[in-house]
Design an enzyme around this catalytic site. Structure first.
Site, PDB file in Angstrom:
ATOM      1  N   ASP A  15       0.801  -1.086  -0.123  1.00  0.00           N
ATOM      2  CA  ASP A  15       0.057   0.057  -0.122  1.00  0.00           C
ATOM      3  C   ASP A  15       0.725   1.419  -0.126  1.00  0.00           C
ATOM      4  O   ASP A  15       0.613   2.151   0.996  1.00  0.00           O
ATOM      5  CB  ASP A  15      -0.875  -0.057   1.223  1.00  0.00           C
ATOM      6  CG  ASP A  15      -1.651  -1.485   1.570  1.00  0.00           C
ATOM      7  OD1 ASP A  15      -2.021  -1.943   0.484  1.00  0.00           O
ATOM      8  OD2 ASP A  15      -1.822  -1.848   2.578  1.00  0.00           O
ATOM      9  N   GLU A 238     -11.461  -0.249  -2.938  1.00  0.00           N
ATOM     10  CA  GLU A 238     -10.563   0.529  -2.175  1.00  0.00           C
ATOM     11  C   GLU A 238      -9.211   1.190  -2.631  1.00  0.00           C
ATOM     12  O   GLU A 238      -9.125   1.285  -3.770  1.00  0.00           O
ATOM     13  CB  GLU A 238     -10.074  -0.823  -1.355  1.00  0.00           C
ATOM     14  CG  GLU A 238      -9.338  -1.827  -1.710  1.00  0.00           C
ATOM     15  CD  GLU A 238      -8.718  -3.003  -0.817  1.00  0.00           C
ATOM     16  OE1 GLU A 238      -9.400  -3.159   0.289  1.00  0.00           O
ATOM     17  OE2 GLU A 238      -8.127  -3.897  -1.386  1.00  0.00           O
TER      18      GLU A 238
HETATM   19  O1  FUB Z   1      -2.964  -3.630   3.645  1.00  0.00           O
HETATM   20  C1  FUB Z   1      -4.420  -3.816   4.139  1.00  0.00           C
HETATM   21  C2  FUB Z   1      -5.261  -3.611   3.004  1.00  0.00           C
HETATM   22  O2  FUB Z   1      -5.148  -4.462   1.888  1.00  0.00           O
HETATM   23  C3  FUB Z   1      -5.302  -2.200   2.423  1.00  0.00           C
HETATM   24  O3  FUB Z   1      -6.103  -1.275   3.532  1.00  0.00           O
HETATM   25  C4  FUB Z   1      -6.113  -2.334   1.299  1.00  0.00           C
HETATM   26  O4  FUB Z   1      -5.980  -1.372   0.356  1.00  0.00           O
HETATM   27  C5  FUB Z   1      -5.503  -3.700   0.695  1.00  0.00           C
HETATM   28  O5  FUB Z   1      -4.325  -3.391   0.022  1.00  0.00           O
END
Ligand code: FUB
Length: 334
Positions: A15, A238
Site C-alpha cells: 500500500d 479500496e
Molecule cells: O493492507 C491492508 C489492506 O489491503 C489495505 O488497506 C487495502 O487497500 C489492501 O491493500
C-alpha cells in the site's frame, strides 16, 4: 518492460503512498507481517502493528528505512490492524493518516503529527471525529490555497458497506449507523443497484478534523451514469488516491475482486469523476494498491505485489514503475 524488482526486501511492505518532501521521495507503506491467522474475505490475516517510513534520493538509488514511525501500542484508540496509511505536509508539520480498528472492532482513521517527514509521529488520543472505514489518501491542493482533502473507503474487510443512513446526527457521523451483520463480502449487488461511493471530506486548517461530514464521491461512466454495483471491473473497492496533472484531478483506486488499478478524472476535488480506464492489470496476490507521484520531472506508479513471498496474499512488497501521459492526459505504463 521487464517486471520491476521489489524496492524493499528486508521486510514486507504494501500500500505505498509516495510523496516528495524537500526534494526526497518518501514512501509511507503498510508493514506486512507473518501471522497464524486463517485467511478470510474479511482480511483478518492483514494484521499489521506498526509503520516504517522509507526514503530515496533518486528513483534508482538505495532505499533508506527510517525505522518505526508509529506503533499500535502508542495509539490509545487502536485495537488492531494498522492498514494502508498516507502522509501530508502542511503549515510546517507532517501528518500521518492511518486506518485501524478501534476498541469496538470498527475501522476508524487516525492522525499522527511530526516535525520530520520520517517521523516518529505523535498520535492524537482519539480517531478523527466522523471518520470510518479504511485507506485514507490525503491530498493538499497546492493550486487551491493549500486546501486539504481526505479520501477514504474500502469494501468487505474495510467495512464501507456496514454504514447505513438513518441514525442520529451525532459524533460527526452525519446519521450513519454501523451494521456489523454486513461485515465481510456483503456489498450491494443487482443490475440496477448503484455501487457504493468512496468518501471525501475537506480537512480543517490544522489537519485534525473534518470541516464538514464526509460526502460521497461520484464515479460516472462515459455516458454520465453512476457506476453500478455489479460492474466489478470498474466499481470502487479500496485504495483511493488523488493527484493533479495539468489542472485535472485524477482519482485512482482498486477494483478489489477484479484486481485492477483504474482511474477517473474530474474538475473538482469533490468530483464528479468520469471513469477513464486501467492503469495496472492484476498483480501476483489478491490486493492491489498504489500511489502516483511526480519526482525529478517524471511520473511514477508505486504499487505492490507478492513476488517476494512467492504469492502469499498478505506478505507483499513495494515496487515502482514509470507512467506516461498522452496528449489527452490518458495514463499508460512506460
Ligand atoms: O493492507 C491492508 C489492506 O489491503 C489495505 O488497506 C487495502 O487497500 C489492501 O491493500
Amino acid at each position: 518492460m521487464p517486471e520491476p524488482t521489489p524496492l524493499i526486501t528486508h521486510l514486507y511492505s504494501a500500500d505505498p503512498s509516495a510523496h516528495v518532501f524537500n526534494n526526497k521521495l518518501y514512501i509511507y507503506p503498510s508493514h506486512d507481517r507473518e501471522t497464524d491467522i486463517s485467511f478470510n474475505d474479511n482480511g483478518d490475516q492483514y494484521d499489521m502493528t506498526d509503520y516504517h517510513v522509507f526514503s530515496m534520493d533518486s528513483i534508482d538509488g538505495p532505499v533508506t528505512d527510517h525505522g518505526i514511525a508509529l506503533s499500535a501500542h502508542d495509539v490509545p484508540w487502536v485495537s488492531k490492524q494498522m492498514w494502508a496509511p498516507d502522509a501530508a505536509f502542511k503549515n510546517g508539520k507532517y501528518y500521518l493518516f492511518f486506518p485501524a480498528r478501534d476498541q469496538e472492532g470498527i475501522f476508524r482513521i487516525g492522525v499522527a503529527v511530526s516535525l520530520a517527514p520520517q517521523g516518529p509521529f505523535v498520535p492524537q488520543e482519539t480517531s478523527l471525529e466522523g471518520s470510518y472505514s479504511i485507506d485514507p489518501a490525503v491530498f493538499v491542493d497546492g493550486d487551491d490555497g493549500d486546501k486539504a482533502y481526505l479520501y477514504f473507503g474500502g469494501l468487505w474487510g474495510g467495512q464501507l458497506q456496514c454504514w447505513k443512513k438513518g441514525g442520529e446526527k451525532e459524533n460527526g457521523m452525519d446519521g450513519l449507523v454501523f451494521d456489523a451483520s454486513l461485515s465481510g463480502p456483503n456489498e450491494p449487488s443487482g443490475d440496477e443497484v448503484q455501487a457504493l461511493c468512496p468518501r471525501v471530506a475537506q480537512l480543517s486548517d490544522d489537519m485534525l478534523s473534518f470541516v464538514s461530514p464526509p460526502r460521497e464521491l461520484e464515479i460516472l461512466t462515459e455516458a454520465g451514469e453512476l457506476i453500478r454495483a455489479d460492474d466489478h471491473e470498474r466499481r470502487f473497492f479500496e485504495a483511493a488516491w488523488m493527484h493533479r496533472y495539468r489542472g485535472k484531478y485524477y482519482f485512482s483506486y482498486s477494483t478489489g475482486d477484479s484486481h485492477y488499478l483504474v482511474y477517473a478524472t474530474g474538475d473538482s476535488p469533490f468530483g464528479p469523476f468520469t471513469y477513464q480506464g486501467r492503469i495496472l492489470e492484476p498483480v501476483l496476490g489478491w490486493t492491489t494498491h498504489h500511489s502516483i507521484v511526480e519526482f525529478q520531472d517524471r511520473w511514477y506508479l508505486f504499487y505492490h505485489d507478492c513476488e517476494l513471498s512467492g504469492g502469499v496474499d498478505h506478505l507483499r512488497s513495494v515496487k515502482v514503475r514509470e507512467i506516461l501521459y498522452d496528449e489527452e492526459g490518458k495514463i499508460s505504463l512506460a
